[in-house]
Design a protein around this motif. Structure first.
Motif, short mmCIF file in Angstrom:
data_model
loop_
_atom_site.label_atom_id
_atom_site.label_comp_id
_atom_site.label_asym_id
_atom_site.label_seq_id
_atom_site.Cartn_x
_atom_site.Cartn_y
_atom_site.Cartn_z
N ASN A 172 9.21 -97.60 -20.75
CA ASN A 172 9.97 -98.58 -20.14
C ASN A 172 11.22 -98.08 -19.30
O ASN A 172 11.38 -98.58 -18.14
N GLU A 173 11.76 -97.33 -19.57
CA GLU A 173 13.09 -96.62 -18.98
C GLU A 173 12.63 -96.00 -17.81
O GLU A 173 13.23 -96.42 -16.61
N LEU A 174 11.43 -95.35 -17.61
CA LEU A 174 10.84 -94.70 -16.53
C LEU A 174 10.55 -95.74 -15.34
O LEU A 174 10.67 -95.72 -14.18
N SER A 175 9.68 -96.91 -15.90
CA SER A 175 9.21 -97.66 -14.88
C SER A 175 10.34 -98.84 -14.36
O SER A 175 9.94 -99.55 -13.59
N ARG A 176 11.40 -98.84 -14.94
CA ARG A 176 12.58 -99.62 -14.67
C ARG A 176 13.19 -99.07 -13.22
O ARG A 176 13.67 -99.86 -12.44
N HIS A 177 12.98 -97.71 -13.11
CA HIS A 177 13.42 -97.05 -12.17
C HIS A 177 12.52 -96.59 -11.05
O HIS A 177 12.92 -96.20 -9.82
N CYS A 178 11.20 -96.35 -11.33
CA CYS A 178 10.51 -95.62 -10.29
C CYS A 178 8.85 -96.50 -10.50
O CYS A 178 8.73 -97.01 -11.55
N LEU A 179 8.19 -96.21 -9.34
CA LEU A 179 6.92 -96.76 -9.51
C LEU A 179 6.06 -95.37 -10.32
O LEU A 179 6.13 -94.35 -9.51
N LEU A 180 5.50 -95.95 -11.32
CA LEU A 180 4.60 -94.78 -11.84
C LEU A 180 3.21 -94.64 -11.14
O LEU A 180 2.70 -95.59 -11.16
#
Length: 286
Positions: A172-180
């Protein structure tokens, strides 16, 4: 996803992406290519681990070995020499050397308890480095003026997250800031990775439950005691099993973003081609 469509991606003035997938499929190739364009900040998770979160452990390990040599011991105790690791984006060997391999000490192996301890240190370090992604996005823009950002993750990211859990805190944290972005390999790629690893085995990180099961099975199958295990033989035996264990975990993570193939990555030679590739991946998803 922070880019809900191909058009949203093309129109974005600040593009932020995170690559994940098996080691050897092109994450660092793409990241280096983007960095060399001059507009992308390259945040390497493995580099952050080796410099920020495990740098002291790595240096102390080297010092411990140096202290066994009387000549070097005297120089260290008088502060006459300095020992540190020379980690770069292209040379992360100090991290893998610290992780090591379990087995016979006479063949360079660690006792299994020490090996597990170092694996746990790496797990904490990788999670902490991933959690620093948002900080580096801000830093890249405000301090250095980069408009775009790429996070280059290690192959073990899938061990610490659960892509099937919609409440997974790290995803959740990573996908808030980057396109995975999942880089997917074919069966042929997997065979080539296994062949390469068999030729030059190197340490890697494992999910604790997977490591315990693999270790116990190896001891039973080969009828050996823990201190009799050939370290290289064990990690060779484990590698294909580790890839099979990780594959469904990567696939679950892929639902949090988009997927591109290793062949598409190999054919991507500049930023324009990369932007087109990701737009096509978003269009396929939507």
């Amino acid at each position: 996803m922070i880019y809900p469509s191909a058009q949203a991606w093309r129109d974005a003035t600040h593009k932020r992406v995170l690559f994940f997938g098996m080691s050897g499929l092109g994450k660092t190739h793409l990241s280096n290519m983007l960095r060399e364009s001059g507009d992308w900040f390259h945040y390497s998770i493995d580099y952050r681990i080796g410099t920020r979160y495990m740098g002291e452990l790595i240096a102390d390990n080297a010092k411990a070995h140096a202290m066994k040599v009387p000549f070097l011991r005297d120089l260290l105790l008088t502060d006459s020499i300095y020992i540190g690791s020379n980690i770069t984006f292209d040379n992360l060997a100090p991290v893998s050397t610290y992780l090591g391999k379990p087995g016979d000490p006479d063949k360079g192996g660690f006792p299994i308890d020490e090996y597990r301890r170092r694996q746990e240190q790496f797990r904490h370090a990788e999670i902490a480095a991933l959690q620093d992604t948002a900080h580096f996005i801000t830093r890249a823009g405000q301090l250095y003026g980069y408009p775009h950002f790429v996070c280059d993750t290690g192959g073990s990211i899938c061990e610490w997250v659960d892509g099937n859990d919609p409440d997974d805190p790290l995803l959740n944290e990573l996908s808030r800031h980057c396109l995975l972005i999942h880089i997917e390999g074919s069966e042929a790629h997997t065979k080539e990775l296994i062949r390469r690893f068999d030729r030059a085995p190197k340490p890697m990180a494992y999910q604790p439950e997977f490591l315990d099961a693999a270790w116990d099975e190896y001891l039973r199958e080969n009828n050996v005691q823990a201190d009799e295990v050939d370290p290289d033989a064990f990690i060779r035996w484990t590698y294909a099993r580790a890839l099979a264990h990780r594959q469904p975990r990567y696939e679950a993570m892929a639902r949090w973003g988009v997927t591109i193939t290793a062949d598409e990555v190999a054919a991507t030679l500049d930023t324009d081609a990369f932007e087109t590739l990701i737009a096509a991946a978003l269009a396929r998803r939507t």
